[in-house]
Design an enzyme around this catalytic site. Structure first.
Site, PDB file in Angstrom:
ATOM      1  CG  ASP A 251      -1.723   1.233   1.376  1.00  0.00           C
ATOM      2  OD1 ASP A 251      -2.104   1.465   0.489  1.00  0.00           O
ATOM      3  OD2 ASP A 251      -2.097   1.806   2.482  1.00  0.00           O
TER       4      ASP A 251
ATOM      5  CB  THR B  99      -2.185   6.058   2.780  1.00  0.00           C
ATOM      6  OG1 THR B  99      -2.299   6.865   0.557  1.00  0.00           O
ATOM      7  CG2 THR B  99      -2.182   7.282   3.249  1.00  0.00           C
TER       8      THR B  99
ATOM      9  CD  GLU C 259      -9.131  20.095   1.523  1.00  0.00           C
ATOM     10  OE1 GLU C 259      -8.719  20.020   2.716  1.00  0.00           O
ATOM     11  OE2 GLU C 259      -9.545  20.637   0.504  1.00  0.00           O
TER      12      GLU C 259
ATOM     13  CE  LYS D 297      -8.217  22.509  -2.674  1.00  0.00           C
ATOM     14  NZ  LYS D 297      -8.145  22.688  -1.285  1.00  0.00           N
TER      15      LYS D 297
ATOM     16  CB  THR E 240      -2.474   3.224  -3.978  1.00  0.00           C
ATOM     17  OG1 THR E 240      -2.198   4.564  -2.892  1.00  0.00           O
ATOM     18  CG2 THR E 240      -1.448   4.084  -5.209  1.00  0.00           C
ATOM     19  N   GLY E 241      -4.763   3.473  -3.345  1.00  0.00           N
ATOM     20  CA  GLY E 241      -6.207   3.837  -3.760  1.00  0.00           C
ATOM     21  C   GLY E 241      -6.367   5.374  -3.540  1.00  0.00           C
TER      22      GLY E 241
ATOM     23  NE  ARG F 182      -9.211   7.208  -6.808  1.00  0.00           N
ATOM     24  CZ  ARG F 182      -9.964   8.015  -6.603  1.00  0.00           C
ATOM     25  NH1 ARG F 182      -7.947   8.672  -5.189  1.00  0.00           N
ATOM     26  NH2 ARG F 182     -10.408   8.094  -5.203  1.00  0.00           N
TER      27      ARG F 182
END
Length: 1085
Positions: free
Chosen positions: A345, A347, A479, A544, A659-660, A728
């Site tokens: 993975d 993250t 963010e 954005k 990974t997603g 994804r």
């Protein structure tokens, strides 16, 4: 009911015994010995049933205890989850009940930092704006806080609420759900909200988290498969021996006078009965010890005890979480040394997601932030020479350097600003408003609050005292970076109160914006937007997103000024995340239409995603491009992640990242952790790389993948790549990728979240990381480690050593059992095929259980043929044992031939001794039991000393078990033969061992045969000069210390043994020539 297993135990109290016995007797050796035991009970065989039944009972018992203990640990972990207390509202009262007892329709109360026990519809929140914030990293792999809203027009008094919920059938797709803004998924955690109340709609195995779990299958290692193959070969050898002896027996008895000698005439019943099949079974029983049933219990003990070395390894201890490694199953230790594919993975496994605002581009000009030590502080234009900067300043405003003093006198900080610049202020307002960041005020005055992503702190810099006493809780790490970047330049986001967003401008003016709608980020749209209304009544849309998503929706004349900055190669190589910022003024009619469309789409039960997408696309058109941002993931990788990936690739292991997350982010991570190099040729298969062809690109991609799958082309392409990146991906898609790659290559999956559980269960070996995304992955893994960097030592050191140890153990067991039974087979040629045993029943029973079991067990636990430091520094050594290299047919043939050689030498060497009948000083001759005892003595000493010669890493335990086993054999033989045992009908070895040792010739033959057996191997190692890389590697090998404080090279050790052999060999040769004189001398005395 919610009842759900995290660990998926195999057994219960009621089915443990039958199910465990079934699993154990699926093994060829166990089933074979069960049949042999039954034959010994039913048929009159030359050996007692105890010789087979006792070892079998010992093996079954030890294995059952070990597997039962591990399953009890799984049940214990399940109870911690399923019996976790939760609060449920029933009949106006708050009742505490176990989480497994939650039913659909129950109203559940959840407090902050607690994981949701099932899928809930949000009904009530403690926040004034009827929202709550949750982390979903354990579900979709993204470190984010998501904002969820209560169902509108719901009664505040839940005790009297009576409602009906209409919902769709449970489905595993995490990204498509009933009312995504109202649905709280099991496994997510409540954040920044004191408490919420929700109604349970999906429980147990119907939750999205449970539907994404892959069923846990029984994992078997490649070593066990090799053992079964070798057992079949030895079983064929056994049957062949029995057939040969049975056939030759009847051929020999067919000769006149052989079948019925005068001293052993047959009865009439024996003459009328055909005993050929019975004789065949008797020979099978006589030779059955060639199948090493005790090997299984030794392997089980080696795996179980060896797993503690992983948990005891201090290098795996992480001071942050104060935990070390964890072993959930010990059956796969050796698989750690055979891994060819690693599926990881991104993250939380590869990355830490700590972002920092680096620079931005506004109206075509590039700006970088500089700290107070630079000449021009703060917002600094970096495009072109200074005259262009001044020209721009003259055109759009005045460039000044202001010195702002804090009202408390806490110091001076310089901020470089562009005053009265409309676009720049609009850009900074967009950064302050277009996000889902929440502000968490400090609980104590004067203490700064750390920023949080997924509930964990981010190391941030010190801000001005007026603004530093707050922390940010963000929907993604970038963010936080953007909001903090705006704060540096004078625009501070103060938080959201009752759907009103407050920002503090550089002039210390507070501006209020009413938050009307949030158009959440979507992986297809690749952008997010907010619709706000200012105090003046203007309705603004700020958007954005990725440049490929924003550019087609803004005026094209504005694109080129920004494109030259966001499309540079430097951004990609540095791992920057780029986002473009745009805005749009909405008229009253446009907003009314958008508001109605959004409300209708969000309440739709059918095609909700398509309807929302249509409204989003309609609103987000005709925008004006303001600028772009660049965020750097300066601490993008976990500690030593790049070094770990480099070491794995050096070991010949291919790494696939599943990974997603978005492709751009994942690709940057692959570059940063050195999976992708600057000269790496990338083959991309994405929606963007396909031509439309008159159809939707998603449909075309789906058809293309199906076509590749039928031809197996996609998998072949991936397997020929050095690294593969898949983005994804849903949890079940990750598991499917692992499943498609399984087969001959050994796969390993590693992750830290619940979204990784399916691929962890699917792979041959599953590794869980004790990270920030919950402990679901840890509970369902085979092994758990605190950080990714520990994977390097787990595979290259522990895995390498485990495989070498168990491979040697397996080959050694087959070798020593062949040495054991071959003399028994040869003995039948000299006893008329009468099924006469060569060894006593006690020796048959104790050989594998006591005499030779402990030395190989100690070897398989402690051996280090190469020290750990060298294994870690030379990852290429891992390739030497790849593809089950030590358990292939070639080394198996070598060990088999070695066993044949030793067996022949034992038998015929002792037979040579018995060619002279006078072996005792009193003139008496040795009998058949003395013959077998001498063979057995040579056998035990030879196989034990053979293991001693193979040992490179000596400890006091090795010395104790090796020399202790030999002493125990001598003591047992004296003890067993020196006492008359009342429970034995016949005592074959009474004083046999003592009489044997009284013969000098027996002593010489025993020593000689032991030395001759080991001599070829000693000569081979002494005179074989290693070449190539192995010559360098041997310098680092742990060697045999003659004493506990000195180490010598292997060549010196073997030469020492060889020089020791020569005088002993000369002594025997002299004694053989002088034997007549020697015998006369003995008789004379």
């Amino acid at each position: 009911m919610l009842f759900f297993f995290y660990f998926l135990p195999q057994y219960t109290v009621w089915n443990f015994l039958p199910k465990n016995l079934f699993e154990q007797f699926r093994r060829i050796a166990n089933f074979y010995f069960l049949i042999i035991f039954l034959v010994q009970v039913i048929v009159d065989t030359p050996t007692s049933p105890v010789t087979s039944g006792l070892p079998l009972f010992f093996v079954i018992t030890v294995t059952a205890i070990k597997q039962g203990y591990e399953d009890w640990l799984r049940h214990k972990a399940d109870n911690e989850v399923n019996k976790y207390p939760v609060t449920v509202l029933e009949q106006g009262r708050r009742i505490r009940k176990e989480s497994e007892k939650i039913k659909v329709g129950d109203v559940v109360e959840v407090e902050e930092d607690v994981t949701f026990p099932c899928d809930l519809i949000l009904l009530q929140s403690s926040r004034d704006d009827d929202t709550c914030f949750v982390t979903t990293a354990s579900l979709d792999g993204e470190s984010n806080h998501k904002t969820h809203y209560t169902v509108p027009d719901t009664e505040k008094d839940l005790e009297t609420l009576n409602a009906t919920i209409e919902c769709e059938q449970p489905q595993p797709d995490l990204y498509k759900s009933l009312g995504p803004e109202n649905l709280l998924l099991k496994g997510a955690t409540l954040k920044n909200t004191q408490r919420i109340c929700g109604v349970a709609i999906y429980t147990g195995m119907e939750t999205k988290m449970a539907l994404n779990y892959q069923g846990k299958s029984q994992k078997r290692s490649a070593v066990e498969k090799s053992i079964n193959a070798f057992l079949l070969v030895y079983l064929c050898i056994l049957v062949s021996k029995a057939l040969v002896c049975t056939t030759l027996k009847y051929v020999w008895q067919g000769k006149p006078g052989q079948d019925e000698p005068w001293y052993n005439e047959k009865t009439q019943r024996e003459k009328d009965t055909n005993l050929m099949f019975t004789d065949f079974l008797s020979f099978m029983v006589l030779f059955n010890f060639i199948i090493p049933v005790s090997m299984y219990v030794t392997v089980e003990m080696q795996k179980f005890l060896g797993s503690f070395f992983i948990t005891w390894d201090k290098d795996f201890f992480d001071p942050e979480i104060k935990e070390g490694a964890l072993v959930n199953t010990s059956d796969l230790n050796e698989e750690l040394g055979q891994v060819e594919y690693v599926f990881t993975d991104k993250t939380g496994t590869l990355t830490q997601n700590n972002m920092e605002f680096i620079e931005c581009c506004i109206d075509g000009f590039q700006y970088k932030y500089r700290d107070a030590s630079s000449d021009l502080d703060g917002f600094c234009v970096t495009d072109g020479p200074l005259n262009k900067v001044q020209e721009k300043a003259g055109r759009v405003g005045v460039v000044v350097s202001l010195h702002l003093f804090t009202p408390r006198g806490g110091g001076e900080q310089t901020i470089f600003m562009l005053c009265y610049q409309e676009k720049e202020e609009l850009f900074l307002r967009a950064l302050c408003l277009c996000h889902t960041v929440q502000v968490k005020e400090s609980s104590e005055q004067g203490q700064g609050q750390r920023d949080q992503v997924d509930g964990f702190g981010l190391d941030g810099e010190v801000l001005p005292p007026l603004r530093e006493q707050r922390g940010f809780i963000a929907s993604s790490p970038d963010e936080v970076a953007l909001v903090k970047g705006a704060m540096r330049f004078g625009f501070t986001f103060l938080g959201l109160e009752s759907k009103n967003m407050k920002i503090l401008t550089r002039n210390n003016d507070i501006e209020m914006y009413e938050l009307l709608h949030v158009l959440n980020f979507d992986p297809v749209r690749r952008r997010m937007s907010v619709i706000v209304r200012s105090k003046s009544g203007d309705t603004l849309l700020f958007c954005k997103g990725a440049d490929s998503s924003i550019f087609p929706r803004v005026r094209q004349e504005e694109v080129e000024r920004i494109r030259i900055h966001v499309k540079t190669d430097d951004y990609l190589l540095e791992g920057y995340r780029t986002l473009c910022v745009a805005y749009k003024n909405l008229s009253a009619e446009d907003y009314a239409q958008a508001d109605a469309g959004l409300m209708e789409a969000r309440l739709a039960l059918q095609d909700r995603e398509q309807k929302l997408m249509a409204v989003y696309n309609q609103v987000e058109t005709g925008m004006s491009l303001i600028g772009a941002t660049a965020v750097e993931d300066r601490w993008v990788l976990q500690e030593e992640a790049a070094e770990t990936m480099e070491a794995l690739q050096g070991a010949g292991i291919k790494v696939w990242v599943l990974t997603g997350d978005k492709m751009e982010t994942a690709k940057s991570t692959c570059y940063a952790c050195r999976l992708f190099q600057r000269n790496t040729e990338l083959l991309e298969l994405t929606v963007r790389t396909l031509e439309d062809g008159g159809r939707r690109r998603e449909e075309r991609l789906h058809e293309l993948l199906l076509e590749y799958h039928k031809k197996n082309l996609f998998l072949q392409i991936c397997q020929n790549c050095t690294s593969v990146l898949c983005c994804r991906m849903a949890p079940l898609q990750k598991a499917q990728m692992v499943k498609n790659s399984k087969g001959s290559p050994i796969t390993l999956s590693i992750g830290d979240g619940a979204n990784d559980v399916s691929m962890i269960l699917e792979a041959h070996v599953g590794i869980g990381i004790k990270g920030k995304e919950g402990r679901q992955a840890v509970r369902n893994s085979d092994y758990a480690i605190p950080k990714l960097k520990h994977l390097k030592k787990l595979l290259l050191a522990h895995g390498h050593l485990y495989y070498v140890r168990i491979a040697h153990l397996v080959q050694y067991f087959f070798y020593k059992n062949l040495c054991f039974i071959l003399p028994q087979f040869l003995y039948q040629f000299f006893c008329g095929y009468s099924q006469q045993p060569l060894y006593d029943a006690a020796y048959l029973t104790m050989y594998n259980i006591c005499f030779t079991s402990m030395p190989i067990l100690a070897y398989s636990l402690l051996e280090q043929h190469i020290c750990i430091e060298v294994l870690l520094d030379n990852a290429a050594l891992y390739r030497d044992i790849a593809k089950n290299g030590m358990l292939r047919w070639r080394p198996f043939l070598y060990w088999t031939l070695l066993g044949v050689f030793h067996g022949l030498l034992f038998f015929f060497g002792v037979r040579f001794l018995f060619s002279n009948p006078a072996l005792q000083d009193n003139g008496q001759v040795f009998g058949n039991w003395s013959y077998g005892t001498i063979v057995f003595t040579v056998l035990v000493f030879t196989v034990t000393l053979k293991l001693a010669l193979d040992t490179r890493h000596w400890t006091w335990i090795n010395h104790f078990v090796i020399w202790g086993s030999l002493l125990f054999y001598v003591f047992f033989s004296f003890f067993w033969g020196g006492i008359i045992w009342p429970f034995l009908k016949q005592q074959r070895l009474y004083f046999v061992f003592a009489n044997m040792l009284s013969s000098v010739s027996a002593w010489l033959v025993i020593i000689l045969l032991i030395l001759l057996s080991l001599l070829p191997e000693i000569l081979l190692v002494v005179f074989h000069k290693p070449r190539g890389p192995r010559q360098v590697e041997l310098r680092h090998i742990h060697t045999f210390p003659l004493y506990f404080t000195h180490s010598f090279s292997p060549r010196f050790i073997y030469l020492f043994h060889f020089l020791t052999v020569l005088p002993l060999f000369s002594l025997w040769f002299w004694s053989s020539l002088m034997e007549p004189i020697f015998n006369i001398f003995i008789r004379g005395i």
